[in-house]
Design a protein around this motif. Structure first.
Motif, PDB file in Angstrom:
ATOM      1  N   GLU A 100       0.836  -1.215   0.000  1.00 53.93           N
ATOM      2  CA  GLU A 100       0.000   0.000   0.000  1.00 53.93           C
ATOM      3  C   GLU A 100       0.867   1.259   0.000  1.00 53.93           C
ATOM      4  O   GLU A 100       0.563   2.227  -0.699  1.00 53.93           O
ATOM      5  CB  GLU A 100      -0.915  -0.007   1.229  1.00 53.93           C
ATOM      6  CG  GLU A 100      -2.013  -1.065   1.183  1.00 53.93           C
ATOM      7  CD  GLU A 100      -3.077  -0.746   0.152  1.00 53.93           C
ATOM      8  OE1 GLU A 100      -3.405   0.433  -0.013  1.00 53.93           O
ATOM      9  OE2 GLU A 100      -3.582  -1.695  -0.486  1.00 53.93           O
ATOM     10  N   GLY A 101       1.908   1.245   0.789  1.00 56.34           N
ATOM     11  CA  GLY A 101       2.847   2.365   0.825  1.00 56.34           C
ATOM     12  C   GLY A 101       2.301   3.653   1.400  1.00 56.34           C
ATOM     13  O   GLY A 101       2.793   4.738   1.066  1.00 56.34           O
ATOM     14  N   LYS A 102       1.311   3.575   2.285  1.00 54.76           N
ATOM     15  CA  LYS A 102       0.676   4.791   2.801  1.00 54.76           C
ATOM     16  C   LYS A 102       0.966   5.049   4.281  1.00 54.76           C
ATOM     17  O   LYS A 102       0.788   6.162   4.750  1.00 54.76           O
ATOM     18  CB  LYS A 102      -0.847   4.712   2.608  1.00 54.76           C
ATOM     19  CG  LYS A 102      -1.268   4.620   1.146  1.00 54.76           C
ATOM     20  CD  LYS A 102      -2.788   4.473   1.035  1.00 54.76           C
ATOM     21  CE  LYS A 102      -3.215   4.361  -0.422  1.00 54.76           C
ATOM     22  NZ  LYS A 102      -4.699   4.182  -0.553  1.00 54.76           N
ATOM     23  N   SER A 103       1.386   4.044   5.018  1.00 56.47           N
ATOM     24  CA  SER A 103       1.557   4.195   6.463  1.00 56.47           C
ATOM     25  C   SER A 103       2.923   4.778   6.792  1.00 56.47           C
ATOM     26  O   SER A 103       3.828   4.851   5.950  1.00 56.47           O
ATOM     27  CB  SER A 103       1.396   2.843   7.157  1.00 56.47           C
ATOM     28  OG  SER A 103       2.467   1.990   6.803  1.00 56.47           O
ATOM     29  N   ALA A 104       3.080   5.158   8.068  1.00 57.55           N
ATOM     30  CA  ALA A 104       4.356   5.693   8.535  1.00 57.55           C
ATOM     31  C   ALA A 104       5.449   4.639   8.476  1.00 57.55           C
ATOM     32  O   ALA A 104       6.619   4.948   8.215  1.00 57.55           O
ATOM     33  CB  ALA A 104       4.207   6.216   9.961  1.00 57.55           C
ATOM     34  N   VAL A 105       5.067   3.398   8.702  1.00 57.41           N
ATOM     35  CA  VAL A 105       6.058   2.322   8.661  1.00 57.41           C
ATOM     36  C   VAL A 105       6.677   2.207   7.282  1.00 57.41           C
ATOM     37  O   VAL A 105       7.889   2.022   7.134  1.00 57.41           O
ATOM     38  CB  VAL A 105       5.406   0.982   9.066  1.00 57.41           C
ATOM     39  CG1 VAL A 105       6.366  -0.175   8.856  1.00 57.41           C
ATOM     40  CG2 VAL A 105       4.945   1.026  10.514  1.00 57.41           C
ATOM     41  N   ALA A 106       5.872   2.339   6.238  1.00 53.82           N
ATOM     42  CA  ALA A 106       6.356   2.160   4.870  1.00 53.82           C
ATOM     43  C   ALA A 106       7.100   3.370   4.337  1.00 53.82           C
ATOM     44  O   ALA A 106       7.815   3.262   3.336  1.00 53.82           O
ATOM     45  CB  ALA A 106       5.179   1.834   3.948  1.00 53.82           C
ATOM     46  N   ASN A 107       6.967   4.520   4.964  1.00 49.27           N
ATOM     47  CA  ASN A 107       7.546   5.747   4.408  1.00 49.27           C
ATOM     48  C   ASN A 107       8.646   6.358   5.258  1.00 49.27           C
ATOM     49  O   ASN A 107       9.159   7.421   4.939  1.00 49.27           O
ATOM     50  CB  ASN A 107       6.433   6.785   4.198  1.00 49.27           C
ATOM     51  CG  ASN A 107       5.473   6.374   3.106  1.00 49.27           C
ATOM     52  OD1 ASN A 107       5.810   6.364   1.925  1.00 49.27           O
ATOM     53  ND2 ASN A 107       4.259   5.984   3.488  1.00 49.27           N
ATOM     54  N   ASP A 108       8.998   5.696   6.341  1.00 46.61           N
ATOM     55  CA  ASP A 108      10.113   6.125   7.186  1.00 46.61           C
ATOM     56  C   ASP A 108      11.148   5.008   7.150  1.00 46.61           C
ATOM     57  O   ASP A 108      10.927   3.930   7.700  1.00 46.61           O
ATOM     58  CB  ASP A 108       9.630   6.383   8.606  1.00 46.61           C
ATOM     59  CG  ASP A 108      10.723   6.922   9.509  1.00 46.61           C
ATOM     60  OD1 ASP A 108      11.885   6.523   9.360  1.00 46.61           O
ATOM     61  OD2 ASP A 108      10.409   7.766  10.381  1.00 46.61           O
ATOM     62  N   ALA A 109      12.276   5.259   6.489  1.00 45.27           N
ATOM     63  CA  ALA A 109      13.257   4.200   6.269  1.00 45.27           C
ATOM     64  C   ALA A 109      13.771   3.611   7.575  1.00 45.27           C
ATOM     65  O   ALA A 109      13.906   2.392   7.706  1.00 45.27           O
ATOM     66  CB  ALA A 109      14.425   4.737   5.437  1.00 45.27           C
ATOM     67  N   SER A 110      14.062   4.446   8.551  1.00 42.18           N
ATOM     68  CA  SER A 110      14.587   3.948   9.828  1.00 42.18           C
ATOM     69  C   SER A 110      13.560   3.075  10.539  1.00 42.18           C
ATOM     70  O   SER A 110      13.877   1.983  11.026  1.00 42.18           O
ATOM     71  CB  SER A 110      14.984   5.123  10.730  1.00 42.18           C
ATOM     72  OG  SER A 110      16.009   5.880  10.134  1.00 42.18           O
ATOM     73  N   LYS A 111      12.317   3.551  10.577  1.00 47.36           N
ATOM     74  CA  LYS A 111      11.255   2.774  11.223  1.00 47.36           C
ATOM     75  C   LYS A 111      10.975   1.489  10.461  1.00 47.36           C
ATOM     76  O   LYS A 111      10.696   0.438  11.057  1.00 47.36           O
ATOM     77  CB  LYS A 111       9.986   3.618  11.309  1.00 47.36           C
ATOM     78  CG  LYS A 111       8.882   2.981  12.143  1.00 47.36           C
ATOM     79  CD  LYS A 111       7.723   3.932  12.364  1.00 47.36           C
ATOM     80  CE  LYS A 111       6.665   3.312  13.279  1.00 47.36           C
ATOM     81  NZ  LYS A 111       5.538   4.234  13.530  1.00 47.36           N
TER      82      LYS A 111
END
Length: 205
Positions: free
Chosen positions: A81-92
């Protein structure tokens, strides 16, 4: 084994809320309760052969496996999906991927340990004539001490090498359930590592 279980419970707590099956402490609390029941019912080496201890052990391993696979499925969904914070924060993303990957490996190591030859207690009292998982010491008895038995660390090593090599290394699966389990673990590990690394590189760039 207890150390690995406590590590798995701690990893469950560290999962972000997007990947949790239930409230933060519900599943870890259930796992901890089952672990305490096992310790109280069989303190020491987990070598008592009673039905309720066997059922409690299998239930605990089942909860760990299902929890790890659930988190894996949700992580893959978030990456697609690429919409959550997990998918868009490389460190997380890298941190979450490492937690899910390690959780799967510990869960599968416990799965192998609890099913091979009927479980740890059964292996202690009577070595199976036809093992489900063939370790090098079983295939070549001359390189091992007499009456050698695999310990939990041997199954932990099996799990991590299977997850990194995506195939058997020195331990051969002989029983159908072992072949299916190792295949599933390899596919899960490949999906986690491939998708997480690819997404993290895309975010960094």
């Amino acid at each position: 084994m207890v150390t690995a279980l406590l590590a798995a419970i701690c990893l469950t707590v560290l999962l972000p809320h997007e990947l949790r099956f239930a409230p933060r402490f519900l599943v870890p609390g259930l796992e901890l309760a089952l672990l305490l029941a096992l310790i109280l019912g069989d303190p020491g080496r987990i070598d008592r052969r009673t039905r309720w201890i066997r059922y409690a052990s299998l239930t605990l391993v089942t909860v760990l496996i299902l929890g790890a696979l659930w988190a894996t499925g949700l992580l893959i969904h978030e990456l697609i999906e690429g919409k959550s914070a997990v998918a868009n924060d490389a460190s997380k993303l890298l941190e979450t991927g490492a937690v899910v990957w390690a959780s799967n490996n510990i869960a599968f190591s416990l799965f192998y340990w609890d099913l091979d030859g009927g479980g740890s207690a059964a292996r202690l009292y009577l070595a199976p004539r036809y093992p489900d998982l063939a370790f090098p010491q079983q295939l070549s008895p001359e390189i091992a001490p007499p009456r050698w038995r695999p310990l939990f660390v041997d199954y932990l090593y099996l799990s991590f090498t299977n997850a990194t090599a995506f195939s058997p290394t020195d331990v051969m699966p002989l029983a159908p359930w072992a072949k299916v389990a190792m295949s599933v673990q390899s596919l899960v590990s490949l999906a986690i590592l491939g998708l997480v690394i690819a997404r993290a590189v895309n975010v960094f760039s």
